[in-house]
Design a protein around this motif. Structure first.
Motif, PDB file in Angstrom:
ATOM      1  N   LEU A  33      51.749 -30.752 -47.075  1.00 41.85           N
ATOM      2  CA  LEU A  33      50.709 -30.645 -47.924  1.00 41.85           C
ATOM      3  C   LEU A  33      49.837 -29.110 -47.430  1.00 41.85           C
ATOM      4  O   LEU A  33      49.032 -28.548 -47.990  1.00 41.85           O
ATOM      5  CB  LEU A  33      49.478 -31.774 -47.431  1.00 41.85           C
ATOM      6  N   TYR A  76      47.077 -30.890 -56.891  1.00 41.56           N
ATOM      7  CA  TYR A  76      46.615 -31.698 -58.073  1.00 41.56           C
ATOM      8  C   TYR A  76      48.053 -32.123 -58.065  1.00 41.56           C
ATOM      9  O   TYR A  76      48.319 -33.310 -58.750  1.00 41.56           O
ATOM     10  CB  TYR A  76      45.416 -31.829 -59.022  1.00 41.56           C
ATOM     11  N   TYR A 135      49.860 -34.276 -55.947  1.00 34.69           N
ATOM     12  CA  TYR A 135      49.192 -35.587 -56.215  1.00 34.69           C
ATOM     13  C   TYR A 135      49.584 -36.623 -57.776  1.00 34.69           C
ATOM     14  O   TYR A 135      49.947 -37.800 -57.494  1.00 34.69           O
ATOM     15  CB  TYR A 135      47.762 -35.675 -56.644  1.00 34.69           C
ATOM     16  N   ARG A 154      50.893 -40.410 -58.243  1.00 35.82           N
ATOM     17  CA  ARG A 154      50.603 -41.700 -58.765  1.00 35.82           C
ATOM     18  C   ARG A 154      51.806 -41.554 -59.912  1.00 35.82           C
ATOM     19  O   ARG A 154      52.062 -43.635 -59.570  1.00 35.82           O
ATOM     20  CB  ARG A 154      49.446 -40.748 -59.652  1.00 35.82           C
ATOM     21  N   LEU A 202      50.738 -43.117 -48.190  1.00 35.81           N
ATOM     22  CA  LEU A 202      50.222 -41.736 -49.075  1.00 35.81           C
ATOM     23  C   LEU A 202      49.381 -43.093 -50.290  1.00 35.81           C
ATOM     24  O   LEU A 202      50.614 -43.540 -51.117  1.00 35.81           O
ATOM     25  CB  LEU A 202      50.605 -41.061 -49.201  1.00 35.81           C
ATOM     26  N   SER A 220      47.701 -42.650 -53.392  1.00 41.24           N
ATOM     27  CA  SER A 220      47.222 -42.220 -54.284  1.00 41.24           C
ATOM     28  C   SER A 220      46.023 -42.440 -55.954  1.00 41.24           C
ATOM     29  O   SER A 220      45.823 -41.537 -57.082  1.00 41.24           O
ATOM     30  CB  SER A 220      47.795 -41.379 -55.005  1.00 41.24           C
ATOM     31  N   HIS A 273      40.116 -34.003 -49.587  1.00 47.06           N
ATOM     32  CA  HIS A 273      41.234 -35.155 -50.297  1.00 47.06           C
ATOM     33  C   HIS A 273      41.533 -35.389 -49.121  1.00 47.06           C
ATOM     34  O   HIS A 273      42.186 -36.803 -50.180  1.00 47.06           O
ATOM     35  CB  HIS A 273      41.648 -34.171 -50.203  1.00 47.06           C
ATOM     36  N   GLY A 274      41.292 -35.809 -48.288  1.00 44.57           N
ATOM     37  CA  GLY A 274      42.054 -37.210 -47.056  1.00 44.57           C
ATOM     38  C   GLY A 274      41.072 -38.479 -46.536  1.00 44.57           C
ATOM     39  O   GLY A 274      40.407 -37.279 -46.056  1.00 44.57           O
ATOM     40  N   LEU A 320      44.018 -40.644 -50.577  1.00 50.12           N
ATOM     41  CA  LEU A 320      43.742 -39.417 -51.326  1.00 50.12           C
ATOM     42  C   LEU A 320      43.434 -39.117 -52.394  1.00 50.12           C
ATOM     43  O   LEU A 320      43.325 -39.553 -53.205  1.00 50.12           O
ATOM     44  CB  LEU A 320      45.166 -38.930 -51.974  1.00 50.12           C
ATOM     45  N   ALA A 345      43.234 -37.090 -55.646  1.00 51.60           N
ATOM     46  CA  ALA A 345      44.553 -38.035 -56.263  1.00 51.60           C
ATOM     47  C   ALA A 345      43.530 -39.390 -57.392  1.00 51.60           C
ATOM     48  O   ALA A 345      44.178 -38.695 -58.460  1.00 51.60           O
ATOM     49  CB  ALA A 345      45.892 -38.596 -55.318  1.00 51.60           C
ATOM     50  N   ASP A 361      42.838 -39.657 -61.817  1.00 47.37           N
ATOM     51  CA  ASP A 361      44.125 -40.346 -62.384  1.00 47.37           C
ATOM     52  C   ASP A 361      43.087 -40.937 -63.671  1.00 47.37           C
ATOM     53  O   ASP A 361      42.210 -41.327 -63.798  1.00 47.37           O
ATOM     54  CB  ASP A 361      43.557 -41.766 -60.597  1.00 47.37           C
TER      55      ASP A 361
END
Length: 387
Positions: free
Chosen positions: A9, A19, A22, A26, A41, A43, A272-273, A298, A301, A305
């Motif tokens: 990362l 992105y 991510y 997903r 992780l 997402s 982001h996390g 995340l 992420a 979605d």
């Protein structure tokens, strides 16, 4: 496939466009065990929300998952209910007693002053010359930090933000401990020196003693987080927002209402996390997660979605339904969000009035940070400020 999903990362490719990484997670493995980071992780939006809603299963408190933790180091960030409630209530009561209209006026005055200075620089940087000092003013006014302590605070907060990626770069761990210790010492001095009649959160906290069961060190460490996140996350939020608006061809004047601000947070929020620890064996998205294992949510992420957001890769400033996770969720929602929204509003309003032709040089380079995403610099092309 696993090598693609376990990308570094902090690599230049992912830092430039996290992105895309991510989206791959997903689509292929939304609950993914990362050998590189030694954690799960997560997402998808639904999985992130489910985890945040179950602190008894996925805890912020390391001790609840079997890890050793010094009670004196606890804070509003790593305590769960029921111990979390009295501490957060103390902080939020202090926040609500502040004169927020006066704070907004002072931020507008400060932003106008900074806008005038910005365009007199030989190589103006929107972050260094405008957004960072504006965020520092917001923190100083809100908490009542004496001006002489703000410069020290800024340098330490930058080190704290850089050290948040210790799960990706173990060499940052020592710097992380040192920065947090320095900031805790500074906060301790500020709280000890605060007068009950002083303005800001520091004065309010000195007037209202901690309730039974809340250790003074918990308050100190919570204020440390407020200071650090209130500064770095605030200017990162605004910096990312300006980049997003330019890339979308949207003038800041069109992004001043609450709906637009929320969309900017969803689309380009800096955090982001967010980590949680599994406190008891169970399933997430069909995968078995064991007690003691870390799950890394995340948030950025989840905020793109497609199962939750229509056309998630587009910046839609009129997006009415926007359950984004940029500020976290529930009782552990980001404390720095209070300052971030005030800073972002003042920055966009001032840019719309004083910097109508603002343009940023491209391409934008990002700092080697994955947890808090922020450009290194945002050089402004010469346009001239409006008096």
């Amino acid at each position: 496939m696993s090598s693609v999903l376990d990308a570094d990362l902090l690599s230049p490719r992912v830092l430039a466009d996290p992105y895309a990484f991510y989206a791959g997670l997903r689509e292929r493995e939304p609950v993914h065990w990362s050998e590189r980071m030694g954690c799960w992780l997560i997402s998808r939006h639904a999985d992130c929300v489910a985890i945040l809603r179950e602190p008894e299963r996925f805890t912020a408190d390391p001790a609840a998952a079997g890890y050793a933790m010094d009670e004196a180091l606890a804070s509003v960030q790593n305590l769960d209910p029921p111990r979390h409630g009295p501490l957060r209530n103390l902080l939020m009561t202090a926040y609500r007693t502040q004169n927020h209209e006066a704070l907004a006026r002072e931020l507008t005055r400060r932003a106008d002053h900074l806008a005038g200075r910005l365009m007199t620089s030989t190589r103006p940087d929107l972050i260094g010359d405008f957004l960072a000092p504006l965020a520092m003013s917001a923190v100083g006014e809100l908490l009542g930090v004496p001006e002489g302590d703000l410069a020290e605070l800024g340098a330490i907060a930058e080190a704290v933000a850089y050290s948040m990626d210790t799960h990706l770069d173990a060499e940052r761990a020592r710097a992380a401990a040192r920065a947090r210790g320095e900031l805790s010492d500074l906060v301790g001095r500020l709280l000890d020196g605060a007068r009950p009649d002083a303005p800001g959160l520091l004065g309010a906290l000195s007037r209202d003693p901690a309730p039974a069961g809340v250790m003074p060190s918990w308050v100190r460490h919570s204020v440390r987080i407020f200071l650090s996140a209130g500064y770095t996350s605030s200017y990162a939020t605004a910096a990312n927002a300006f980049v997003a608006l330019q890339e979308a061809g949207v003038h800041p004047a069109r992004a001043l209402d609450g709906t637009a601000l929320n969309e900017l947070l969803r689309y380009a929020g800096p955090v982001h996390g967010l980590a949680r620890i599994c406190a008891c064996d169970g399933e997430v998205g069909g995968r078995v997660v064991r007690r003691g294992e870390i799950v890394l949510l995340l948030l950025a992420a989840a905020n793109r979605d497609p199962a939750r957001f229509e056309r998630p890769e587009e910046l839609m400033l009129d997006r009415a339904q926007n359950p984004h996770l940029a500020l976290g969720w529930g009782p552990h929602a980001c404390l720095g969000s209070l300052t971030a929204k005030a800073t972002l509003s003042a920055a966009l309003d001032t840019a719309a009035r004083r910097l109508p032709s603002l343009r940023l040089e491209t391409p934008v380079r990002y700092r080697p940070q994955a947890t808090v995403r922020c450009p290194e610099r945002l050089v402004v092309t010469p346009t001239g400020a409006v008096s």
